[in-house]
Scaffold this active site. Structure first.
Site, mmCIF file in Angstrom:
data_model
loop_
_atom_site.group_PDB
_atom_site.id
_atom_site.type_symbol
_atom_site.label_atom_id
_atom_site.label_comp_id
_atom_site.label_asym_id
_atom_site.label_seq_id
_atom_site.Cartn_x
_atom_site.Cartn_y
_atom_site.Cartn_z
ATOM 1 N N ARG A 30 0.823 -1.220 0.000
ATOM 2 C CA ARG A 30 0.000 0.000 0.000
ATOM 3 C C ARG A 30 0.853 1.264 0.000
ATOM 4 O O ARG A 30 0.410 2.297 -0.496
ATOM 5 C CB ARG A 30 -0.949 -0.006 1.202
ATOM 6 C CG ARG A 30 -2.031 -1.043 0.993
ATOM 7 C CD ARG A 30 -3.187 -0.832 1.928
ATOM 8 N NE ARG A 30 -4.336 -1.529 1.385
ATOM 9 C CZ ARG A 30 -5.262 -2.117 2.111
ATOM 10 N NH1 ARG A 30 -5.192 -2.101 3.421
ATOM 11 N NH2 ARG A 30 -6.273 -2.716 1.537
ATOM 12 N N LYS A 71 -21.365 -14.214 1.839
ATOM 13 C CA LYS A 71 -22.762 -13.823 1.980
ATOM 14 C C LYS A 71 -23.432 -13.287 0.722
ATOM 15 O O LYS A 71 -22.877 -12.418 0.043
ATOM 16 C CB LYS A 71 -22.864 -12.740 3.046
ATOM 17 C CG LYS A 71 -22.530 -13.240 4.424
ATOM 18 C CD LYS A 71 -22.730 -12.121 5.391
ATOM 19 C CE LYS A 71 -22.532 -12.571 6.814
ATOM 20 N NZ LYS A 71 -22.436 -11.403 7.692
ATOM 21 N N GLY A 120 -10.033 -7.813 -1.469
ATOM 22 C CA GLY A 120 -10.319 -8.795 -0.437
ATOM 23 C C GLY A 120 -9.730 -10.168 -0.678
ATOM 24 O O GLY A 120 -8.595 -10.302 -1.129
ATOM 25 N N GLY A 139 -14.543 -3.274 -0.204
ATOM 26 C CA GLY A 139 -15.905 -2.720 -0.122
ATOM 27 C C GLY A 139 -16.130 -1.647 -1.179
ATOM 28 O O GLY A 139 -17.186 -1.594 -1.811
#
Ligand code: AMP
Length: 418
Positions: A40, A206, A374, A397
């Site tokens: 990063r 999910k 992710g 996200g």
């Protein structure tokens, strides 16, 4: 509308507030926090060098972890300042707070070409509330604003939304950094008119997290390949046996709706035709979040016959080959979420097969492949295939919300091209 970037403006001599993503993994070693992966930090160097070459002064702001509005010494950005200094090859000052006197003092010493990293903005609860007074304090010395933190752009926080608004109101320019520019290009512009077939692979835990992205991509994709625990909510909706698989019974209606939309639009929505199932055993232990920890025994290939005491934990070999075949014919690929509980190597084969197929389609057929943040990124890295993918998003996200077609506050705050 494309956003202005640092290449479109001249920020020479300006004090520029740069929001970066320095949410790096840390571990304690001999009483000190050590950065275990510097990706990063290295991914911001092009942006920083570009601005420094122009003769700007940089005030860098970032968050680290979830300190929940309190000072947590283990989540200090100080080790990042030291690492950045080493990677950038020039001095990096560090301010012990992100607002107030420590910042004023450091800024007073700065000249063109200097870099200052502020302490973790999330040490103040006002950051996540986008408190106007806090945003004013953060923006105090800023004459221009650059956002290079795509992974935080879906949050309307002070450093992503409040500060650019204030800088813009003062007549300062607010533009995208080079990393942000690439994220917007690959997740946005490149997918506006995708080369076809456009194949989307969705996995992970999910349905509830991904139903919006499923809905949005069903309007655009030619095929949608479903894996991960999510597949079992779809199977439950179809009345297939799922045993004790991780399912969301409240979402079966949404799954049925998605199947119907796919049928109406002629989109191929594929579910696993076989699975790796294993007997679930309660260990009596709880994880950090208080959830039961399970062990899995006797993995086997199930074909529509998952037993009552079994969970589906990976796509089966037949499904992996079917999915690989669809991927091989794709010209555009978007992948988000693993095909199974890939952290356990007994259940990682499906995810690895998909990773391999995506890499091959990219290298051999010139497909454009985009992996959204992710766990799928972890899987591709683990497979050693990350350099064979067109674009690996830095935002988990944020990349999902962007693919859903939502406006990200941190992106909306930047100036449009013309
Ligand atoms: P997500 O954050 O929604 O992308 O979910 C990723 C997590 O889902 C990873 O930790 C996977 O191990 C987990 N996962 C994927 N498939 C399954 C499955 N069939 N059963 C249990 N966990 C799964």
């Amino acid at each position: 509308m494309p956003k202005l970037t640092i290449k479109d403006v001249n920020l020479a001599g300006k004090r520029v507030f740069v929001r970066v993503d320095y949410n790096v993994p840390l571990k304690e070693q001999d009483g000190q926090m050590v950065i275990t992966d510097t990706t990063r930090i290295t991914s911001t160097l092009d942006t920083l060098k570009h601005l420094l070459d122009q003769g700007a002064q940089l005030i860098l702001a970032a968050h680290l972890g979830r300190p929940k509005g309190k000072v947590v010494p283990e989540m200090s950005l100080r080790p990042v300042a030291a690492k950045l200094q080493e990677l950038l090859g020039r001095p990096v000052l560090f301010a012990e707070d992100c607002i107030g006197e420590p910042v004023d003092r450091a800024v007073a010493q700065m000249k063109a070409g200097d870099v200052l990293l502020l302490e973790n903005v999330r040490f103040h609860p006002e950051e996540e509330k986008n408190d106007p007074a806090f945003a004013e304090a953060l923006a105090k010395h800023a004459e221009a604003y650059v956002n290079d933190a795509f992974g935080s752009a879906h949050r309307a926080h002070a450093s992503t939304a409040g500060v650019p608004q204030i800088v813009a109101a003062r007549g300062g320019q607010c533009v995208a950094g080079l990393l942000m520019e690439k994220e917007l290009k690959f997740l946005g512009e490149e997918l506006e008119n995708p080369a076809r077939p456009f194949v989307v692979i969705l996995g992970g835990a999910k349905v509830s997290d991904k139903i919006q992205v499923i809905k949005a991509l069903l309007q655009k994709a030619d095929a949608l390949l479903i894996g991960g625990a999510m597949a079992y909510t779809f199977k439950l909706a179809q009345g297939q046996p799922v045993g004790v698989s991780l399912v969301e019974p409240d979402f079966t209606d949404r799954a049925t709706e998605a199947l119907q939309t796919a049928a109406d639009r002629g989109v191929k929505l594929l579910l696993p035709t076989d699975d790796i199932a294993a007997k679930r055993v309660d260990t009596g232990q709880k994880d950090k979040k208080g959830r039961p920890v399970y062990a899995y025994e006797n993995p086997r290939v199930a074909k529509g016959d998952i037993r009552d005491d079994e969970a589906g934990l990976d796509i089966g070999p037949e499904t992996a080959e079917t999915y690989a075949g669809v991927i091989a014919g794709a010209k555009t690929i978007v992948w988000n979420g693993p095909m199974g509980l890939f952290e356990d190597e007994r259940f990682a084969k499906g995810t690895l097969r998909v990773a391999q197929a995506v890499a091959e389609a990219t290298q051999k057929n010139g497909a454009l492949s985009i992996i959204g943040g992710g766990d799928s990124v972890t899987a591709v890295n683990k497979a050693g295939l990350s350099d064979q993918i067109t674009w690996i998003s830095t935002g988990g996200g944020a990349s999902l919300e962007f693919l859903e077609g939502r406006v990200l506050p941190g992106v909306a705050a930047l100036m449009d091209k013309n």
